[in-house]
Structures are given as structure tokens and as C-alpha cells.
Enzyme design. Sequence first.
Site, PDB file in Angstrom:
ATOM      1  N   ASN A  48      -3.828   7.285   7.749  1.00 62.56           N
ATOM      2  CA  ASN A  48      -3.889   7.098   6.301  1.00 62.56           C
ATOM      3  C   ASN A  48      -4.896   8.115   5.796  1.00 62.56           C
ATOM      4  OD1 ASN A  48      -4.076   6.086   3.729  1.00 62.56           O
ATOM      5  ND2 ASN A  48      -5.038   4.155   4.306  1.00 62.56           N
ATOM      6  N   ARG A  87       0.822  -1.216   0.000  1.00 56.31           N
ATOM      7  CA  ARG A  87       0.000   0.000   0.000  1.00 56.31           C
ATOM      8  C   ARG A  87       0.852   1.260   0.000  1.00 56.31           C
ATOM      9  NH1 ARG A  87      -5.218  -1.053   1.531  1.00 56.31           N
ATOM     10  NH2 ARG A  87      -5.444   1.161   1.914  1.00 56.31           N
ATOM     11  N   LYS A 122       0.750  -0.972 -18.052  1.00 55.44           N
ATOM     12  CA  LYS A 122       1.446  -2.044 -17.320  1.00 55.44           C
ATOM     13  C   LYS A 122       2.946  -1.904 -17.511  1.00 55.44           C
ATOM     14  CE  LYS A 122      -0.803  -3.075 -15.115  1.00 55.44           C
ATOM     15  NZ  LYS A 122      -2.188  -2.876 -14.814  1.00 55.44           N
TER      16      LYS A 122
HETATM   17  O1  M6R Z   1      -8.477   0.107  -6.632  1.00 56.58           O
HETATM   18  P1  M6R Z   1      -8.862   0.733  -7.925  1.00 56.58           P
HETATM   19  O2  M6R Z   1      -9.273  -0.259  -8.955  1.00 56.58           O
HETATM   20  O3  M6R Z   1      -9.872   1.828  -7.767  1.00 56.58           O
HETATM   21  O4  M6R Z   1      -7.534   1.419  -8.452  1.00 56.58           O
HETATM   22  C1  M6R Z   1      -7.533   2.203  -9.611  1.00 56.58           C
HETATM   23  C2  M6R Z   1      -6.135   2.535 -10.036  1.00 56.58           C
HETATM   24  O5  M6R Z   1      -5.469   3.244  -9.027  1.00 56.58           O
HETATM   25  C3  M6R Z   1      -5.325   1.279 -10.394  1.00 56.58           C
HETATM   26  O6  M6R Z   1      -5.944   0.554 -11.401  1.00 56.58           O
HETATM   27  C4  M6R Z   1      -3.908   1.688 -10.850  1.00 56.58           C
HETATM   28  O7  M6R Z   1      -3.955   2.387 -12.052  1.00 56.58           O
HETATM   29  C5  M6R Z   1      -3.003   0.478 -10.961  1.00 56.58           C
HETATM   30  N1  M6R Z   1      -1.671   0.872 -10.608  1.00 56.58           N
HETATM   31  C6  M6R Z   1      -2.965  -0.095 -12.325  1.00 56.58           C
HETATM   32  O8  M6R Z   1      -2.111  -1.171 -12.430  1.00 56.58           O
END
Ligand code: M6R
Length: 606
Positions: free
Chosen positions: A99, A27, A483
Site C-alpha cells: 500500500n 479502502r 456528498k
Molecule cells: O481520513 P481523512 O479525514 O483525512 O480523509 C479526508 C478526505 O479524503 C475525505 O474526507 C474524503 O473527502 C471523503 N471521501 C469525503 O466523504
Amino acid sequence: MCGIVGYIGEKSAKDILIDGLRRLEYRGYDSAGIIVLDDKPNLVKTEGKVDTLDEKIKDISMPGNIGIAHTRWATHGMPTDENAHPHFDCNKKIFIVHNGIIENYKHLKESLIKNGHIFSSETDTEVLAHLIEENYEGNLESAVENALSKVIGTYGIAAISADEPDKIVAAKFGSPLIIGLGDNESIIASDASAILRHTKQVVYPEEGEIVVVQKDGFITKGEISPKDRIAILEWELEQAEKSGFPHFMLKEIFEGPKVIKDSIRGRLIVDEGISKLGGLEDVADELSRIERLIIVGCGTAYYAGLVGEYLLEEYGGIPTEVEYASEFRYRKPLLDKETTALIAISQSGETADTLSAVKEVKMKGVLTLGIVNVVGSTIARETDAGVYNHAGPEIGVASTKALVSQLAILSLITLMFGRQRELSLVMGQRIAKEIYELPAKIEEILSQNDKIKEIAEKYKDYKDFLYLGRKYNYPIALEGALKLKEISYIHAEGYPAGEMKHGPIALIDENFPTFGICLKDSVYDKVYSNLCEIKARCGKIIVVASEGDSEIKNIADDVIYIPKTLEMLSPILTVVPLQLFAYHIAVMLGRNVDKPRNLAKSVTVE
Ligand code: M6R
């Protein structure tokens, strides 16, 4: 974004907190800290990862049974020892991990300094420690409540006082927090992965709620451990472990077939060509009136939404728009609450921008739906109804299996809308049958992992990549580029193949390879021509192609063949080789695949 863990019980708090931090490190991972109370408070904070913290404390005796700890993703102040949490008051008696973001911290800090408080960090969080001190009259819970009433912003917090070593006070507003209730022990964490090892009985604090956590239960709103607040975690411990894979990301890509099965289980009736989504049944009447859908999400979840737009318009028969949640909330959209519904897509269910978009339209009376993986998360609870992904915990910071399940669920929602509108029984049956075939087809792609690794080896030293796709696979081109850049730090751009000649083609030469998605579908000839234009400019080409397509070899330097499926479902397959390609390049370049620099798993700040 930031991991919080707290323990109170009869075991060594130090060991449990460090184990919890390791599980939450995805996280945020730029600094970490721990406080354990025994005769005296034992506080250690450090820049760097949990390993660095562990090294620093391994020879320090911390026999206490109560403590809190934190792994940070910096917002206010650089990652330094001083800025690491826990933060403390002037007397070093009150400690807090946080947080979220305290938006009015500057103003609060100024008045606290005027009152004589001495600050030792640049963080917004430290303000909370001094505010609690300012309000402390022998009862930590009341002090926290008074302090939080002065705060504007978001928080998930855990606070302890050396004067009251029998409780942790936890509170949440806009940032995730879960309380695990074990056998004579309680664990607080910002997500379930730190709790699973100890207990499956959990409580999800509500927005704005303050909870006193003790080793034998919790007190909230004056009630002692109300039974109806206790939920059971569905996830298994193994799901949050690497199980022999070198990285969570690879494990999670390989979970694709299972994830599809879990996402569709009990939700698809092939004979009738329909889907049954229990989570949407309560709003079935409202849904039958809907004439416009708006999908919001961020990052990968947003790309899932883009695929959803193609699906829902072509087969669901319903006008659909997709927006970055971060833009949508500031756009002042015109919405008819009688006929519009918003779908929020989020793996974590905690993404601040997506959550704000939900809250924004809820205020306007618009129906809100969620496609969320984490059960009990804020977006899951904030939306009127929704569909859980059932993909299990996704630990790798780069989202992989969550996207696969989001696409599967969007296909189910498309079937639901489509069959209520114009979609024929025969087509519904075809789609449903084909969805069932997807896990086996993903297995076939995964069996080419070694070949994809070899291709990655060839291309790992290039500095730039273009990803092209069209129609259903345009969003997958965007995802492939995302990615690659997020885990390998290589520059990559995703583009709709048809747009390439309107600008990006200027970039193409022998040093700028293109990754094309060119399937035997309705846009095959178009994408093929676009790739020919790349070839004519000496650009190297890697293609994801349909099995049996020998023609593509005329232009492609490297081909990854995938099984045939319906065009509308093809993104669920095409994304897998792109994920593997990015993974292998990142590993070969020595990147920290599961915890790429500067990123955090769930972005709970704006
Ligand atoms: O938890 P979430 O699906 O809301 O997160 C959305 C984006 O923060 C998340 O998809 C981010 O772009 C990732 N790093 C993609 O791999």
C-alpha cells in the site's frame, strides 16, 4: 487506499484472508488477490471486487496457514489480473502486497531488468518483489531491509517467502499497518477492522520499522514481542458491521447522536463553561502562547476546518486560517514557531497530504495538533498532541459521522481557547449546555428520514445541483455538494450564498435545483434574498430551515425543518439532512453507496 491483510497461525489462512479483505474492501476495490503457502504457493489474482476473487478461489484447495492478500485502488497500471497484488519475484517464491507508492520505481525497474529480472505487471510494487529477490540470501527480513533502503516513496508491506513459511515480514513508512496478536496466530492489516474479529491486542509499527511476524508473536529490532509495544484496540466488532442497516453510510449517519456523546464524554464542564481536553494538557503552556492557528485537512475534514475557522475566530478569539493540506505543503508558508500551531484534521489519520503538511511544519518547529479518529494512526502519532474523535470505525467511503464528531471537537477546542481569552463564563456555559442538547436534536432530524427520502425521490433525476449556505453553513453547503457528487455521481456545486450572483446564477433554470441552508440566524435575511433570486429564475428550491419558520415556504418547493440551536453549532445539525438526501438519491440511482467508483476511504498517496 488499498487493503492489506496477512495471516499466520493454525487456521485456514484462505478464510481469514478473504474475510479480512471484505472488511478492508472500502479502502480500494478495483482488483484483489491472495497467496497462501502450503506444499506450493497458491496464488490467485483478479480484476474486480473481493466477491470475484472469492468466486475464483472457492473450489481451489488452499489448506495453508500462512498467506497474504490485497484489495487494490489502482495507481500504476489499470485494474487488471496482472496488476493485482500479490506481486512476485522471477522464481515465484517471494510474494508481496503493498500500500503506497514507490516513487523511484522506473529507475529501479530499469536496473532490475538489466540484471535479468522479468516483470509481469505495470505496477510500482512489483519492483519491490524483484528487489527483495536480488537481496535474498536465505533471510527474508534482511532482504526486505536491503530492498527498502533503495526505495523512495511510501509503503505498508507484507512479504512472505516459500522458503521461510514460518514468518511474514511487515514494514511501514507513510502507509498504515497494524499487527494483531492472537492466540497462536497473528494478523497483519492496513486497518483494525480486519483484526477486530481475531484479537484486540495490537502493535503499531513505527515509521520505517521492519517487523518479523510469527504465529506466536513478533520480532522487532532484535527484541522478541516487547510487551510495551502492545496496545489494546478500543473498537468493538459490531462497530465495524452494518448491524441491520442496508449500508454503512446510513448506519453511520444514524450514529450521529452517539458520536456526539462519545466525542464530548468527560470533556465538557457546563457549570464552568469550559472544556477539558486531556490530549492537549501536555502542551497547555505552548497553547497559551499561540496567536495564530492553521487548520489543514482534505475533503470533508477540510470543510470541518472551515467551520472551525468561523468558530475559533468568533468565539475562540484566535486568528485562524484553513488550507487544503495538499496546497499548504507546497505554499512555503511563513510561520512563527513561537506563536503558531497547526491543527490537522483527519478521520483516518493516514491521509498523505495532511500527514505531509504536519511533517512540513514540524520541521520548522511549529506545534502540531491532531483531530483524528483512528487511534494509533500515523497522524495521531506524528502530531505533538491531539484530540481523538472516539467516533468508532467509519467504513462508508463517504465521510459522515466523522464530520459530526470533528465539528463537536472543534467546538470544544473553541471553548478551550475562548475561555482562556475573552469568552465570558455565561457564554461558555451556554455553549456547553447547548452542545449537550445536540444528540437529541440530531435524533429529531433522523426521525424525518422518510420525509427526506420522499424529497430525494422528487429530485433524483436532476443532473445538476447548487448548494448554498452562508457563514457557518457555507462549509456545509460545500459538504452537501461533495456528498451528492461522490456517491450519486450527480454534478453539484457548493457556494457561499452571497457569491451566487457573481457567476453561478447564470446556471439557474427550472432544470438546476438549489439546496439552500437558510436558518433563523444572523444571515437569515441575506440567504433568504439569495434564494428569492433563484426563485425569480424558475429554479427549484429545497431548504433546510429552522423549525417554526413559515415564511420560508413562500419561496421553497420543499422544506426540511431542523431544531433551533446556537448559530455556531448549527452545522452539526444542518449537515445531517444533506447527508441523508445524498444517500437516498444515490440508493435510488442504484449506486454503490459505500464504495463509490474511483474513490477510496483513506487517500494514502499524494
Ligand atoms: O481520513 P481523512 O479525514 O483525512 O480523509 C479526508 C478526505 O479524503 C475525505 O474526507 C474524503 O473527502 C471523503 N471521501 C469525503 O466523504
